[in-house]
Design a protein around this motif. Structure first.
Motif, PDB file in Angstrom:
ATOM      1  N   THR A 316       0.855  -1.194   0.000  1.00  0.00           N
ATOM      2  CA  THR A 316       0.000   0.000   0.000  1.00  0.00           C
ATOM      3  C   THR A 316       0.893   1.246   0.000  1.00  0.00           C
ATOM      4  OG1 THR A 316      -1.703  -1.178   1.204  1.00  0.00           O
ATOM      5  CG2 THR A 316      -1.834   1.228   1.233  1.00  0.00           C
ATOM      6  N   ILE A 317       0.642   2.119  -0.983  1.00  0.00           N
ATOM      7  CA  ILE A 317       1.471   3.329  -1.097  1.00  0.00           C
ATOM      8  C   ILE A 317       0.578   4.555  -0.881  1.00  0.00           C
ATOM      9  CG2 ILE A 317       3.010   4.658  -2.616  1.00  0.00           C
ATOM     10  CD1 ILE A 317       3.491   2.024  -4.183  1.00  0.00           C
ATOM     11  N   GLY A 318       0.956   5.394   0.063  1.00  0.00           N
ATOM     12  CA  GLY A 318       0.255   6.654   0.278  1.00  0.00           C
ATOM     13  C   GLY A 318       0.929   7.719  -0.577  1.00  0.00           C
ATOM     14  N   VAL A 319       0.145   8.430  -1.371  1.00  0.00           N
ATOM     15  CA  VAL A 319       0.732   9.430  -2.276  1.00  0.00           C
ATOM     16  C   VAL A 319       0.250  10.817  -1.881  1.00  0.00           C
ATOM     17  CG1 VAL A 319       0.902  10.202  -4.674  1.00  0.00           C
ATOM     18  CG2 VAL A 319       0.894   7.752  -4.155  1.00  0.00           C
ATOM     19  N   LEU A 320       1.203  11.726  -1.658  1.00  0.00           N
ATOM     20  CA  LEU A 320       0.861  13.100  -1.289  1.00  0.00           C
ATOM     21  C   LEU A 320       1.131  14.013  -2.477  1.00  0.00           C
ATOM     22  CD1 LEU A 320       2.366  13.178   2.322  1.00  0.00           C
ATOM     23  CD2 LEU A 320       0.079  12.489   1.569  1.00  0.00           C
ATOM     24  N   GLY A 321       0.078  14.522  -3.086  1.00  0.00           N
ATOM     25  CA  GLY A 321       0.208  15.417  -4.233  1.00  0.00           C
ATOM     26  C   GLY A 321       0.095  14.672  -5.546  1.00  0.00           C
ATOM     27  N   LEU A 322      -0.728  15.197  -6.427  1.00  0.00           N
ATOM     28  CA  LEU A 322      -0.936  14.563  -7.735  1.00  0.00           C
ATOM     29  C   LEU A 322      -0.690  15.530  -8.897  1.00  0.00           C
ATOM     30  CD1 LEU A 322      -4.222  12.653  -6.811  1.00  0.00           C
ATOM     31  CD2 LEU A 322      -1.965  11.625  -7.182  1.00  0.00           C
ATOM     32  N   THR A 323      -0.976  16.808  -8.677  1.00  0.00           N
ATOM     33  CA  THR A 323      -0.845  17.794  -9.755  1.00  0.00           C
ATOM     34  C   THR A 323       0.630  17.959 -10.155  1.00  0.00           C
ATOM     35  OG1 THR A 323      -0.800  19.488  -8.038  1.00  0.00           O
ATOM     36  CG2 THR A 323      -2.906  19.099  -9.151  1.00  0.00           C
ATOM     37  N   LEU A 344       0.542   0.789 -10.052  1.00  0.00           N
ATOM     38  CA  LEU A 344      -0.759   0.118  -9.963  1.00  0.00           C
ATOM     39  C   LEU A 344      -0.754  -1.172 -10.781  1.00  0.00           C
ATOM     40  CD1 LEU A 344      -3.410   1.092  -8.579  1.00  0.00           C
ATOM     41  CD2 LEU A 344      -4.148   1.929 -10.806  1.00  0.00           C
ATOM     42  N   GLU A 345      -0.165  -1.050 -11.968  1.00  0.00           N
ATOM     43  CA  GLU A 345      -0.117  -2.200 -12.878  1.00  0.00           C
ATOM     44  C   GLU A 345       0.612  -3.397 -12.253  1.00  0.00           C
ATOM     45  OE1 GLU A 345       2.087  -2.750 -16.970  1.00  0.00           O
ATOM     46  OE2 GLU A 345       0.844  -0.933 -16.949  1.00  0.00           O
ATOM     47  N   LYS A 346       1.607  -3.074 -11.415  1.00  0.00           N
ATOM     48  CA  LYS A 346       2.387  -4.168 -10.788  1.00  0.00           C
ATOM     49  C   LYS A 346       1.780  -4.607  -9.462  1.00  0.00           C
ATOM     50  CE  LYS A 346       5.531  -5.038 -13.776  1.00  0.00           C
ATOM     51  NZ  LYS A 346       6.574  -4.182 -14.233  1.00  0.00           N
ATOM     52  N   GLY A 347       0.522  -4.197  -9.214  1.00  0.00           N
ATOM     53  CA  GLY A 347      -0.180  -4.748  -8.056  1.00  0.00           C
ATOM     54  C   GLY A 347      -0.119  -3.930  -6.785  1.00  0.00           C
ATOM     55  N   ALA A 348       0.292  -2.647  -6.875  1.00  0.00           N
ATOM     56  CA  ALA A 348       0.291  -1.813  -5.657  1.00  0.00           C
ATOM     57  C   ALA A 348      -1.123  -1.312  -5.387  1.00  0.00           C
ATOM     58  CB  ALA A 348       1.234  -0.630  -5.835  1.00  0.00           C
ATOM     59  N   ARG A 349      -1.395  -1.049  -4.104  1.00  0.00           N
ATOM     60  CA  ARG A 349      -2.633  -0.353  -3.745  1.00  0.00           C
ATOM     61  C   ARG A 349      -2.238   1.113  -3.512  1.00  0.00           C
ATOM     62  NH1 ARG A 349      -5.762  -0.681   2.008  1.00  0.00           N
ATOM     63  NH2 ARG A 349      -7.355   0.860   1.492  1.00  0.00           N
ATOM     64  N   ILE A 350      -2.966   2.043  -4.125  1.00  0.00           N
ATOM     65  CA  ILE A 350      -2.554   3.449  -4.010  1.00  0.00           C
ATOM     66  C   ILE A 350      -3.652   4.280  -3.360  1.00  0.00           C
ATOM     67  CG2 ILE A 350      -1.946   5.530  -5.330  1.00  0.00           C
ATOM     68  CD1 ILE A 350      -0.502   3.661  -7.279  1.00  0.00           C
ATOM     69  N   LYS A 351      -3.248   4.965  -2.278  1.00  0.00           N
ATOM     70  CA  LYS A 351      -4.172   5.868  -1.583  1.00  0.00           C
ATOM     71  C   LYS A 351      -3.600   7.278  -1.729  1.00  0.00           C
ATOM     72  CE  LYS A 351      -5.211   4.508   2.595  1.00  0.00           C
ATOM     73  NZ  LYS A 351      -4.828   4.100   3.963  1.00  0.00           N
ATOM     74  N   ALA A 352      -4.317   8.123  -2.436  1.00  0.00           N
ATOM     75  CA  ALA A 352      -3.731   9.420  -2.798  1.00  0.00           C
ATOM     76  C   ALA A 352      -4.518  10.590  -2.228  1.00  0.00           C
ATOM     77  CB  ALA A 352      -3.671   9.538  -4.315  1.00  0.00           C
TER      78      ALA A 352
END
Ligand code: UGA
Length: 436
Positions: A316-323, A344-352
């Motif tokens: 699970t990867i927490g992502v801060l900032g997308l722009t 994502l393609e390699k199976g990560a879960r992403i919470k942004a």
């Protein structure tokens, strides 16, 4: 002066509003009725700090209005600015698509009354202003006009400040009277001693591309140097200071990161390469900058993977900032739009999380990404946090709290916001870009 702005996109809306703030009477025109209705109702379709207040002020003081009707906007105008989009062409060959510019030239031609200057504000290939002049003369042989080029150097997120306090104004003109009129448009800036570079139309058109290409080269340069720093155990932040204090180099645009994005550098570097190809030339240094920029995004994916122990699958990867940068909701060519799909393609879960860009992000990112209401919710139960965009609200996070709510305290700082030693002392496994 009476000014008409064709196009209420980012550039047109900011420029038109700032001209009204100078004291000119500005009419902004757009074909998209919905957009004009929104603007007339006081709603600003883009996020740009300070723009809503400036639009409201100038509308209420009677200097700024919005319409879809060219006949209502053009005849009175002493200067018509064309600020319509010049996206990369749909053929995917990197050329700028000039359809909207030429359509605008054709449509305004019959409404011109009295001497008018037609100014290209959009970023356009060399020779476009001359084409605009030809189209107008063909449509309306009686029209009394000059064309000019007046490239913009506004940064998203700081556009109003950049407009009101520019380093310089570049005007490409071919007659004294058009120069005189453009100088009148910018008169309030001359009173503040803003330098004006008056040049030929072709030079002005190329100056815009050269400026953006140079900045793209500068960013790719520091990104490559950052990779070297990682290999040799040097620190790119100190290195950037060490070279940036040399006035010949300058400290700006020497911040390494996940690669440049946005609506300008990626598009304009490609368009410039196509322009020079047409003249049988090449710009190898810009080609290299473009290649380095895509490699940089791939490098960031690898950095994240390495920090997750070699595989992102099931993590699970927490992502801060997308722009693509802070203070905008713009997702065009944002590094997140390349890096996150790869994970994502390699199976990560992403919470942004992003303070302003989550609505836009949903259009640019694949399904499966979870959008969280704040930074902490994105970090909760994650195996790693990736700081993607350096929004101010991510600069003073409660790091102790974050460490406590994460599954594994892994912090990947793609903008070098945090101090590595402090992060280590807090117990994070921390990595930046180009720092030990
Ligand atoms: C850019 C130019 O800076 C403006 O002068 C120009 O008017 C505009 O393009 C345009 O052609 O309309 P903008 O795209 O809004 O402005 O944003 P920048 O602040 O230049 O940033 C572009 C990208 O470079 C962002 O992704 C940013 O994160 C990245 N960047 C910038 C770095 O990675 N490092 C830096 O040191 C600076």
């Amino acid at each position: 002066m009476k000014i008409t702005m064709i196009g209420t996109g980012y550039v047109g809306l900011v420029t038109g509003t700032c001209f009204a703030e100078f004291g000119h009477h500005v009419t902004c025109v757009d074909k998209i009725e919905d957009k004009i209705n929104q603007l007339q109702a006081g709603k600003i379709p883009i996020y740009e700090p300070g723009l809503d207040a400036l639009v409201a002020k100038n509308v209420s003081e009677g200097r700024l209005r919005f319409t879809t009707n060219l006949e209502d906007a053009v005849p009175e105008a002493e200067a018509v600015f064309i600020a319509v989009g010049t996206p990369s062409s749909r053929r995917g060959d990197g050329y700028a698509d000039l359809t909207y510019i030429y359509a605008a030239a054709k449509e305004i031609a019959s409404f011109l009354r009295g001497y008018t200057i037609i100014v290209d504000k959009s970023t356009v290939p060399v020779g476009t202003a001359r084409q605009v002049a030809r189209i107008i003369s063909e449509e309306n042989p009686q029209a009394d006009f000059d064309v000019a080029s007046n490239p913009e150097f506004l940064r998203e997120g700081a556009a109003i400040e950049d407009f009101m306090r520019p380093d310089r104004v570049v005007i490409g003109v071919e007659s004294d009277r058009s120069e005189q009129r453009l100088r009148e448009v910018y008169q309030p800036l001359f009173l503040r001693d803003t330098p004006i570079v008056s040049t030929s139309i072709e030079t002005a058109e190329l100056t815009k591309y050269a400026a953006n290409a140079f900045l793209a080269v500068k960013i790719s340069f520091i990104n490559e140097i950052a990779a070297v720093c990682e290999s040799v155990g040097a620190d790119v932040t100190a290195l950037a200071k060490g070279i940036g204090m040399d006035g010949r180099i300058g400290s700006k645009f020497l911040h390494p990161g996940p690669g440049y994005g946005g609506s300008c550098f990626p598009k304009d570097t490609l368009a410039l390469m196509r322009i020079v190809q047409e003249y049988g030339e090449s710009l190898r240094i810009v080609e290299a900058a473009v290649e380095v920029n895509s490699a940089q995004k791939a490098r960031m994916v690898k950095k994240i993977r390495d920090m997750l122990g070699g595989s992102e699958a099931g993590k699970t990867i927490g992502v801060l900032g997308l722009t693509f940068k802070p203070e905008t909701d713009d997702m065009r060519d944002a590094p997140a739009a390349t890096i996150l799909p790869a994970l994502l393609e390699k199976g990560a879960r992403i919470k942004a999380h992003d303070p302003k860009g989550m609505k836009e992000a949903k259009e640019y990112l694949p399904e499966g990404i979870e959008y969280m209401e704040n930074a902490y919710a994105a970090c909760e139960d994650s195996d790693a946090v990736v700081l993607m965009t350096e929004w101010n609200q991510y600069r003073a996070l409660d790091l102790a709290k974050i460490k406590k709510i994460m599954r594994e305290p892994v912090f990947i700082d793609l903008r070098n916001v945090y101090d590595p030693q402090t992060m280590k002392d807090l117990g994070f496994s921390y990595v930046g870009v180009g720092i030990k």
